[in-house]
Design an enzyme around this catalytic site. Structure first.
Site, short mmCIF file in Angstrom:
data_model
loop_
_atom_site.label_atom_id
_atom_site.label_comp_id
_atom_site.label_asym_id
_atom_site.label_seq_id
_atom_site.Cartn_x
_atom_site.Cartn_y
_atom_site.Cartn_z
CG ASN A 3 41.56 41.72 41.58
OD1 ASN A 3 40.69 40.99 42.06
ND2 ASN A 3 41.34 42.99 41.32
CB CYS A 45 37.89 46.60 40.38
SG CYS A 45 37.71 46.52 42.17
CD GLU A 69 30.84 42.22 47.41
OE1 GLU A 69 31.96 42.64 47.06
OE2 GLU A 69 30.50 41.04 47.33
CD GLU A 102 30.82 45.25 44.33
OE1 GLU A 102 31.36 46.14 43.65
OE2 GLU A 102 30.06 45.49 45.27
CG LEU A 103 30.05 43.68 37.15
CD1 LEU A 103 28.99 43.89 36.08
CD2 LEU A 103 30.41 42.21 37.26
P1 NAD Z 1 36.87 37.22 35.31
O1 NAD Z 1 35.54 37.83 35.04
O2 NAD Z 1 37.61 36.65 34.17
O3 NAD Z 1 36.73 36.04 36.38
C1 NAD Z 1 36.07 36.24 37.62
C2 NAD Z 1 35.56 34.91 38.11
O4 NAD Z 1 34.58 34.42 37.21
C3 NAD Z 1 36.62 33.81 38.21
O5 NAD Z 1 36.33 33.00 39.32
C4 NAD Z 1 36.41 33.04 36.92
O6 NAD Z 1 36.84 31.70 37.01
C5 NAD Z 1 34.91 33.11 36.79
N1 NAD Z 1 34.42 32.92 35.43
C6 NAD Z 1 35.05 33.20 34.26
N2 NAD Z 1 34.24 32.90 33.23
C7 NAD Z 1 33.09 32.40 33.75
C8 NAD Z 1 31.88 31.94 33.19
N3 NAD Z 1 31.67 31.87 31.89
N4 NAD Z 1 30.90 31.54 34.03
C9 NAD Z 1 31.09 31.58 35.36
N5 NAD Z 1 32.20 32.03 35.95
C10 NAD Z 1 33.20 32.44 35.16
O7 NAD Z 1 37.70 38.33 36.07
P2 NAD Z 1 39.20 38.24 36.60
O8 NAD Z 1 40.11 38.35 35.43
O9 NAD Z 1 39.38 37.09 37.54
O10 NAD Z 1 39.27 39.54 37.50
C11 NAD Z 1 39.53 40.79 36.97
C12 NAD Z 1 38.24 41.58 36.81
O11 NAD Z 1 37.55 41.64 38.04
C13 NAD Z 1 38.49 43.02 36.41
O12 NAD Z 1 37.58 43.44 35.42
C14 NAD Z 1 38.23 43.77 37.71
O13 NAD Z 1 37.86 45.12 37.54
C15 NAD Z 1 37.15 42.97 38.31
N6 NAD Z 1 37.08 43.20 39.75
C16 NAD Z 1 36.05 43.94 40.23
C17 NAD Z 1 35.97 44.22 41.58
C18 NAD Z 1 34.85 45.04 42.13
O14 NAD Z 1 34.68 45.02 43.33
N7 NAD Z 1 34.08 45.74 41.33
C19 NAD Z 1 36.94 43.72 42.44
C20 NAD Z 1 37.98 42.96 41.92
C21 NAD Z 1 38.04 42.71 40.56
#
Ligand code: NAD
Length: 490
Positions: free
Chosen positions: A164, A297, A471, A263-264
């Protein structure tokens, strides 16, 4: 593969000619196969990037490990100057980077341009932090010795980022890692890999030595990231993404007792009191909800509005949201681009349909557009019932769900009724109330009469199931440090 000439003309570059191989030890490597990259504005494939195997991922770890002693011993001033150069190059190339982000992520150009500036600021901030990493010196209470405390680089870090904010989520990790003297392997999301590779090239140009920053893309994230987390040369995981994946990675990281920064996901409440300045609350709502088309997020997920101001707030928000020009991200007239993919459209549609089916009133939008690309129009739902799924799940789209409250007590209870705790927004002209409510809301960050909170100089992060660690700010560099205590007598 070559992009359609018209697209290349509109962008000013041909995406098929961008770097797309693995960046390991200062060289481009092909990987084991290719992953297609799509343009969410049309749904068409635009190019491919390398697919890293587990062996490739471990080579990246080896390269980071080999580069670690040299980088950790590089004078902080030198590290700082290189990071500063990264900042300058990003700003010089802001327009190109913004078009690239719009292309692979779909976000509107003003959002993408804002992201590049924000992302670059992490390099500037941490170039300044690199030379400000203090320690402590004190006399032990017994008087027997001195207590020296210093911060040492933690070691090789695995950085995993979402789609994102393809640039900002990467620089928010790379910059503090490098400032601290760590080396790293970045694994960006497969949806948005091109920005990460262009950043890798830019960092090399700025003077980041070979092996200090490695970038790999993979269609086998679980397997490759899992292998890296089980490699004893790795000492740190910094992850940004969904809570579900974060939980899995925390379990994997436990095997080697890795330091984790997580960061979730979020489920941000946006609380508006009757005494709020309506215009300011609407301005804030438009930023908190619509920045990045709601794919953030930090996006306001649950609008919790006091009964007196609610009718005017809902109506005016619907008017402002519906007026946003929707189109291809890289079209300069666009203010809201497509969502990332078809799955996102299905999730958003499901949440909207569920809320409407339970009695929510639709004030704008409501249905995905029937055209190529992944478009969901700005949508406002009023009087959303408490049991609707939209109140519990992260929407990650341009949908505002409004509920009302009567008392401050009720507002705080509604805001805290979630397992997430990343960010909250509070609007009131009573500062005492604003601070009181901000303190009572369970969130790592609060925007008080503001819809935008993110700042490289401030600690960003969540409580509850929104994450661990911070962060940005001074905290950001400490996430990549070990604390060393030396008991000394002299
Ligand atoms: P996601 O968890 O699907 O993917 C994030 C990353 O993890 C990607 O690089 C993906 O390829 C990798 N990934 C996926 N499955 C994996 C696994 N089994 N093992 C290791 N790596 C794996 O998230 P997304 O859809 O890319 O992003 C959206 C999410 O991110 C939303 O929930 C959002 O709130 C969160 N987000 C949080 C913050 C924050 O700062 N808290 C910032 C941006 C986005």
């Amino acid at each position: 593969m070559t992009a359609q000439p018209r697209l290349a003309d509109a962008l000013g570059f041909d995406p098929a000619k961008l770097p797309g191989d693995l960046w390991i030890g200062g060289a481009w490597r092909p990987g084991e196969g290719r992953i297609e990259v799509f343009d969410p504005s049309t749904g068409a494939a635009i190019t491919t990037v390398a697919d890293a195997s587990t062996a490739d991922a471990l080579e990246a770890v080896a390269a980071a490990h080999a580069a670690l002693p040299g980088w950790a011993a590089t004078p902080p001033r030198r590290r700082s100057e290189i990071l500063r150069r990264c900042f300058e190059l990003m700003i010089e190339r802001r327009d190109m980077l913004a078009r690239l982000i719009s292309l692979e992520n779909g976000k509107a150009l003003p959002d993408a341009t804002g992201e590049v500036s924000y992302a670059a600021e992490f390099f500037r901030w941490f170039s300044e932090e690199a030379v400000r990493l203090g320690g402590e010196l004190s006399v032990a209470p017994s008087g027997a010795n001195r207590i020296l405390v210093q911060h040492q680089p933690i070691g090789v870090a695995v950085l995993v980022t979402p789609w994102n904010f393809p640039a900002a989520m990467a620089t928010r990790k790379i910059a503090p890692a490098l400032a601290a003297g760590c080396t790293c392997v970045l694994k960006p999301a497969t949806e948005t890999p091109l920005t990460a590779y262009v950043l890798a090239r830019l960092c090399a140009e700025a003077g980041v030595p070979d092996g200090v920053l490695n970038v790999i893309t993979t269609a086998r994230a679980g397997e490759t990231v899992g292998a890296m987390l089980h490699d004893p040369r790795v000492r740190k995981l910094s992850f940004t993404g969904s809570t579900a994946v974060g939980r899995r990675l925390l379990k994997e990281a436990a095997d080697q007792v890795l330091s984790c920064s997580m960061e979730l996901g979020g489920n941000a409440p946006f609380v508006v009191f009757d005494d709020a300045d309506l215009e300011a609350a609407l301005d804030g709502a438009m930023i908190a909800k619509m920045r990045n088309g709601g794919e953030a997020c930090t996006a306001a997920n649950r609008f919790i509005v006091q009964e007196g101001i609610a009718p005017a707030f809902a109506e005016e928000l619907a008017g402002r949201m519906a007026a946003l020009p929707l189109g291809a991200g890289y079209d300069p007239a666009t203010r809201i681009g497509p969502m990332i993919n078809k799955a996102a459209i299905e999730t958003i549609s499901g949440l909207v349909d569920d809320a409407v089916g339970r009695g929510a009133r639709l004030l704008a939008g409501g249905r995905a557009l029937d055209r190529a690309g992944f478009y969901f129009p700005p949508t406002v739902l009023d009087r959303v019932p408490a049991e609707a799924a939209i109140g519990r799940e992260e929407i990650f789209g341009p949908v505002a769900a409004i509920r009302t409250f009567a008392t401050e007590e009720e507002a705080v209870a509604m805001a805290n009724d979630t397992e997430y705790g990343l960010i909250a927004y509070v609007f009131t002209s009573d500062l005492a109330r604003g601070l009181r409510v901000s303190e009572r809301i369970e969130a790592g960050m609060v925007g008080l009469n503001r819809g935008l909170v993110s700042d490289p100089a401030a600690p960003f992060g969540g409580v509850k199931q929104s994450g661990l660690g911070r962060e940005g700010g001074h905290h950001g560099i400490l996430e990549f440090c070990e604390t060393k205590y030396i008991a000394a007598s002299w």
